[in-house]
Enzyme design. Structure first.
Site, mmCIF file in Angstrom:
data_model
loop_
_atom_site.group_PDB
_atom_site.id
_atom_site.type_symbol
_atom_site.label_atom_id
_atom_site.label_comp_id
_atom_site.label_asym_id
_atom_site.label_seq_id
_atom_site.Cartn_x
_atom_site.Cartn_y
_atom_site.Cartn_z
ATOM 1 N N THR A 1 0.958 -1.258 0.087
ATOM 2 C CA THR A 1 -0.267 -0.081 -0.021
ATOM 3 C C THR A 1 0.931 1.279 0.066
ATOM 4 O OG1 THR A 1 -0.315 -0.228 2.449
ATOM 5 C CG2 THR A 1 -1.915 -0.903 0.961
ATOM 6 N N HIS B 1 0.640 -16.422 -5.279
ATOM 7 C CA HIS B 1 -0.647 -16.096 -6.286
ATOM 8 C C HIS B 1 -0.041 -15.745 -7.861
ATOM 9 C CE1 HIS B 1 -3.356 -14.900 -2.689
ATOM 10 N NE2 HIS B 1 -3.158 -16.323 -2.621
ATOM 11 N N ASN C 1 1.219 -5.717 11.168
ATOM 12 C CA ASN C 1 -0.363 -5.311 10.296
ATOM 13 C C ASN C 1 -1.051 -4.255 10.933
ATOM 14 O OD1 ASN C 1 -1.788 -6.095 7.876
ATOM 15 N ND2 ASN C 1 -3.435 -6.553 9.365
#
Ligand SMILES: [Zn+2]
Length: 247
Positions: free
Chosen positions: A29, A121, A215
């Protein structure tokens, strides 16, 4: 930032004979890539990524896949690594961590200089033919799409080319099996920027001997973590690296 937490994490790393890191969207981010599970974050607003980036759309409606989902993937290839990615590459170089397992497909660990990266992924560097398995650079797909070849076809056999990203409905890549083995044989797992809600990555802390979480926001595993740090990844990892290098 709580200095005692930083010291505790540094001590856990020093006492661990093998440490792996697991990263999720939260580490990117700061590079301007929105977590696509968060609503109203610009890039993903107009299209439902769960639909546009699924194997069923890729197989049944490749035009929709390439007109909608594929464009979202390309947006990711323009971001730059941030200080969290660089700190992890440095920790690997100095021997504090063995490598990084990532849920992200943005190539940013790779571009920051990390060497051992398990991409559970997939990635946005390569694509392959769904018929013959022929591997190509992602640019080959991009060039074809930009020239109006939708869906882009394999030069060898004429099959449809796809990005090597794991989509909703795909089987898990070999990297996940390797990740599982790496975590099972580690003393410590450091989870960064993941809320641990996505299966099967949320399984990894459960097989770790010990784990810590960095986090912003709660995760499903907070109460089981040795340390939970509620701060941005970049600032925290730089502080841990400083602490590790003090002695
Ligand atoms: Zn082919």
């Amino acid at each position: 930032m709580n200095k005692d937490d930083i010291k505790r994490v540094a001590k856990l790393i020093k006492n661990s004979s093998k440490t792996m890191v697991l990263t999720g969207a939260g580490i990117s981010t700061e590079s301007g890539i929105p977590d696509f599970r968060t609503p109203n974050t610009g890039l993903w607003e107009k299209v439902d990524p769960m639909e546009a980036l699924s194997t069923s759309v890729l197989y049944n409606n490749p035009k929709k896949f390439y007109n909608e989902g594929f464009k979202m993937l390309l947006g990711m290839t323009e971001a730059e690594p941030n200080r969290a990615h660089f700190a992890l590459a440095e920790m690997e170089r100095l021997g504090y961590i063995k490598g990084v397992i990532t849920q992200n497909i943005d190539n940013l660990h790779y571009r920051a200089g990390s060497k051992y990266i398990l991409e559970v992924h997939g990635n946005t560097r390569e694509g392959s033919c769904m018929e013959c398995g022929n591997k190509v650079e992602l640019e080959v797909l991009t060039d074809k799409v930009n020239n109006g070849e939708i869906p882009p076809k394999c030069d060898n056999c004429g099959g449809i080319l796809r990005p090597d990203v794991v989509f909703f409905g795909d089987m898990l890549p070999e990297d996940f099996e390797i990740s599982l083995h790496e975590v099972e044989t580690s003393d410590l797992l450091i989870v960064i920027g993941s809320s641990l809600t996505v299966s099967p990555v949320n399984y990894l802390p459960q097989v770790a001997k010990e784990f810590v979480i960095i986090n912003v926001g709660p995760t499903a595993m907070d109460s089981f973590a040795e340390v939970k740090i509620e701060e941005s990844a970049g600032k925290t990892l730089e502080a841990i690296l400083d602490e590790l290098e003090k002695e």
